[in-house]
Design a protein around this motif. Sequence first.
Motif, PDB file in Angstrom:
ATOM      1  N   PHE A   1       0.826  -1.209   0.000  1.00  0.00           N
ATOM      2  CA  PHE A   1       0.000   0.000   0.000  1.00  0.00           C
ATOM      3  C   PHE A   1       0.861   1.260   0.000  1.00  0.00           C
ATOM      4  N   TRP A   2       1.876   1.261   0.880  1.00  0.00           N
ATOM      5  CA  TRP A   2       2.727   2.443   0.935  1.00  0.00           C
ATOM      6  C   TRP A   2       3.561   2.582  -0.330  1.00  0.00           C
ATOM      7  N   ASN A   3       3.924   1.523  -0.952  1.00  0.00           N
ATOM      8  CA  ASN A   3       4.647   1.608  -2.220  1.00  0.00           C
ATOM      9  C   ASN A   3       3.761   2.211  -3.308  1.00  0.00           C
ATOM     10  N   GLN A   4       2.505   1.823  -3.307  1.00  0.00           N
ATOM     11  CA  GLN A   4       1.586   2.400  -4.297  1.00  0.00           C
ATOM     12  C   GLN A   4       1.427   3.907  -4.092  1.00  0.00           C
ATOM     13  N   ILE A   5       1.279   4.278  -2.812  1.00  0.00           N
ATOM     14  CA  ILE A   5       1.146   5.732  -2.524  1.00  0.00           C
ATOM     15  C   ILE A   5       2.407   6.469  -2.930  1.00  0.00           C
ATOM     16  N   HIS A   6       3.549   5.889  -2.607  1.00  0.00           N
ATOM     17  CA  HIS A   6       4.807   6.529  -2.970  1.00  0.00           C
ATOM     18  C   HIS A   6       4.959   6.654  -4.474  1.00  0.00           C
ATOM     19  N   LEU A   7       4.486   5.640  -5.195  1.00  0.00           N
ATOM     20  CA  LEU A   7       4.558   5.705  -6.653  1.00  0.00           C
ATOM     21  C   LEU A   7       3.675   6.805  -7.216  1.00  0.00           C
ATOM     22  N   VAL A   8       2.471   6.916  -6.680  1.00  0.00           N
ATOM     23  CA  VAL A   8       1.552   7.972  -7.174  1.00  0.00           C
ATOM     24  C   VAL A   8       2.127   9.349  -6.898  1.00  0.00           C
ATOM     25  N   VAL A   9       2.660   9.536  -5.676  1.00  0.00           N
ATOM     26  CA  VAL A   9       3.241  10.837  -5.323  1.00  0.00           C
ATOM     27  C   VAL A   9       4.432  11.149  -6.226  1.00  0.00           C
ATOM     28  N   SER A  10       5.227  10.125  -6.498  1.00  0.00           N
ATOM     29  CA  SER A  10       6.393  10.331  -7.361  1.00  0.00           C
ATOM     30  C   SER A  10       5.959  10.709  -8.774  1.00  0.00           C
ATOM     31  N   VAL A  11       4.893  10.102  -9.264  1.00  0.00           N
ATOM     32  CA  VAL A  11       4.415  10.419 -10.621  1.00  0.00           C
ATOM     33  C   VAL A  11       3.940  11.865 -10.684  1.00  0.00           C
ATOM     34  N   PHE A  12       3.163  12.258  -9.669  1.00  0.00           N
ATOM     35  CA  PHE A  12       2.666  13.653  -9.678  1.00  0.00           C
ATOM     36  C   PHE A  12       3.814  14.648  -9.558  1.00  0.00           C
ATOM     37  N   ALA A  13       4.783  14.321  -8.731  1.00  0.00           N
ATOM     38  CA  ALA A  13       5.928  15.227  -8.575  1.00  0.00           C
ATOM     39  C   ALA A  13       6.711  15.321  -9.875  1.00  0.00           C
ATOM     40  N   LEU A  14       6.895  14.183 -10.551  1.00  0.00           N
ATOM     41  CA  LEU A  14       7.620  14.201 -11.825  1.00  0.00           C
ATOM     42  C   LEU A  14       6.865  15.000 -12.889  1.00  0.00           C
ATOM     43  N   LYS A  15       5.546  14.883 -12.891  1.00  0.00           N
ATOM     44  CA  LYS A  15       4.744  15.635 -13.869  1.00  0.00           C
ATOM     45  C   LYS A  15       4.855  17.134 -13.634  1.00  0.00           C
ATOM     46  N   ALA A  16       4.804  17.511 -12.360  1.00  0.00           N
ATOM     47  CA  ALA A  16       4.924  18.944 -12.059  1.00  0.00           C
ATOM     48  C   ALA A  16       6.297  19.452 -12.455  1.00  0.00           C
ATOM     49  N   LEU A  17       7.322  18.676 -12.228  1.00  0.00           N
ATOM     50  CA  LEU A  17       8.663  19.068 -12.595  1.00  0.00           C
ATOM     51  C   LEU A  17       8.801  19.197 -14.101  1.00  0.00           C
ATOM     52  N   LEU A  18       8.199  18.265 -14.842  1.00  0.00           N
ATOM     53  CA  LEU A  18       8.264  18.334 -16.305  1.00  0.00           C
ATOM     54  C   LEU A  18       7.516  19.556 -16.824  1.00  0.00           C
ATOM     55  N   ASP A  19       6.422  19.869 -16.198  1.00  0.00           N
ATOM     56  CA  ASP A  19       5.662  21.047 -16.627  1.00  0.00           C
ATOM     57  C   ASP A  19       6.498  22.313 -16.442  1.00  0.00           C
ATOM     58  N   GLN A  20       7.116  22.416 -15.314  1.00  0.00           N
ATOM     59  CA  GLN A  20       7.960  23.584 -15.078  1.00  0.00           C
ATOM     60  C   GLN A  20       9.123  23.628 -16.060  1.00  0.00           C
ATOM     61  N   PHE A  21       9.738  22.552 -16.325  1.00  0.00           N
ATOM     62  CA  PHE A  21      10.858  22.526 -17.237  1.00  0.00           C
ATOM     63  C   PHE A  21      10.412  22.830 -18.667  1.00  0.00           C
ATOM     64  N   GLY A  22       9.247  22.386 -19.074  1.00  0.00           N
ATOM     65  CA  GLY A  22       8.723  22.676 -20.414  1.00  0.00           C
ATOM     66  C   GLY A  22       8.452  24.169 -20.620  1.00  0.00           C
ATOM     67  N   GLY A  23       7.940  24.839 -19.645  1.00  0.00           N
ATOM     68  CA  GLY A  23       7.707  26.292 -19.749  1.00  0.00           C
ATOM     69  C   GLY A  23       9.011  27.051 -19.881  1.00  0.00           C
ATOM     70  N   TRP A  24      10.008  26.667 -19.158  1.00  0.00           N
ATOM     71  CA  TRP A  24      11.317  27.332 -19.245  1.00  0.00           C
ATOM     72  C   TRP A  24      11.916  27.143 -20.624  1.00  0.00           C
ATOM     73  N   ILE A  25      11.750  25.957 -21.215  1.00  0.00           N
ATOM     74  CA  ILE A  25      12.279  25.717 -22.561  1.00  0.00           C
ATOM     75  C   ILE A  25      11.557  26.591 -23.579  1.00  0.00           C
ATOM     76  N   THR A  26      10.275  26.727 -23.431  1.00  0.00           N
ATOM     77  CA  THR A  26       9.499  27.575 -24.379  1.00  0.00           C
ATOM     78  C   THR A  26       9.946  29.036 -24.279  1.00  0.00           C
ATOM     79  N   TRP A  27      10.176  29.534 -23.094  1.00  0.00           N
ATOM     80  CA  TRP A  27      10.566  30.923 -22.888  1.00  0.00           C
ATOM     81  C   TRP A  27      11.960  31.182 -23.451  1.00  0.00           C
ATOM     82  N   LYS A  28      12.804  30.241 -23.350  1.00  0.00           N
ATOM     83  CA  LYS A  28      14.144  30.422 -23.837  1.00  0.00           C
ATOM     84  C   LYS A  28      14.224  30.262 -25.355  1.00  0.00           C
ATOM     85  N   SER A  29      13.318  29.562 -25.966  1.00  0.00           N
ATOM     86  CA  SER A  29      13.402  29.293 -27.407  1.00  0.00           C
ATOM     87  C   SER A  29      12.821  30.416 -28.250  1.00  0.00           C
ATOM     88  N   LYS A  30      12.100  31.395 -27.716  1.00  0.00           N
ATOM     89  CA  LYS A  30      11.499  32.468 -28.513  1.00  0.00           C
ATOM     90  C   LYS A  30      12.561  33.368 -29.140  1.00  0.00           C
TER      91      LYS A  30
END
Length: 371
Positions: free
Chosen positions: A322-351
């Motif tokens: 159970f705790w592994n499943q929770i940890h996996l879900v939290v890790s996925v959400f954290a990774l998604k948020a990190l990717l979103d932030q990194f994608g915006g920075w790439i767009t701003w720098k590429s203009k």
Amino acid sequence: MHLSVFAQVCTIPSPFQIETKPKDVKPIISPQNTTDRFNFASFDCGALVLGTNPEAKQATAILIKSKDQYMLNPCAAKKYIEVELCEEILVDTIQLANLEFFSSVFKKIKVLTTTRYPSTWQLVGEFTAQNSRKLQSFVIDEHQRGWSKYVRIEFDSHYGSEFYCPLTTLKVLGTSMVEDMKRVEAEPSPTIVQIPVSVPSLIETVQLQEITTESPTPTPINEKDSIFKSILKRLSNLEKNTTSQKQLDEVKEQVLGQVKISFDSLDSKWNTISQDIDKALQSHLKQYHHAVQEQLSRLSKKEEQMNQILSDLKDEMSWTHFWNQIHLVVSVFALKALLDQFGGWITWKSKPLVQTVSTNTERSKKRRRSH
């Protein structure tokens, strides 16, 4: 005067007894008639080989009824064999045979017996065998026979010059105690013939003999003395026979009493032994049952402990999953948020880079046109 003395001596009961020889008396089995006699040195009835010389091999083969097995012995060795019979018997015949070819046959032998083993052996006979490969019988003298349980045979010499002196067969014949008692009981008692004799008739006979005698010599006195001696002799024989019969009856009663006592003691010993065996078996069974119960209880306790450990492991594994499943879900959400932030920075720098590239392309087009 002599007649009066004779009449006084003959004042015995008128019918006196005269012993006659018994009729139809069964003879004792002759040692030569060995065809159907029982072998008391047979392995089938429990006879054993107790000792031999060290060089002997396969000594038990002589107790087995087989012509293909034999006891092997070097002729140069000091050969002997000691056998325990099935029971205590009156040994009368020893039978030996060497049926093997290309071997030497025994020649001089000695037979010794005893009732206890180990003990002092008693020599009962010395024999010379024939140089033959047949069963040979050696009859022990009647004066040397006695009750024996153990037999020792010594081989002093042999025929021929072969290396081995084997022995194929050994038989010990005799009479057991039971057979001896049956034989004694089967013998009929001496028959008694009653002859009615009266003293007056004897006196008249003696008077007639005195009258008919020619000379007054002491011949009639001698005849009277001979009659008197014969009567006394017959009376003494009757007393001896009566005494011997009484002694025989007493010996028979003693033997039967000893046999009964021995059987009673054997029965009591067997009963005590059987009771001891039953008690020992019961105690061993109880101990074994108790040990088995203890082992089963230990195994059940260990099984309970194992089940408890397995249940604990299952619980722990469920919570861990159970705790592994929770940890996996939290890790996925954290990774998604990190990717979103990194994608915006790439767009701003590429203009600015896109703008510079487009400006350079326009300039290159203008130069080509001017040319």
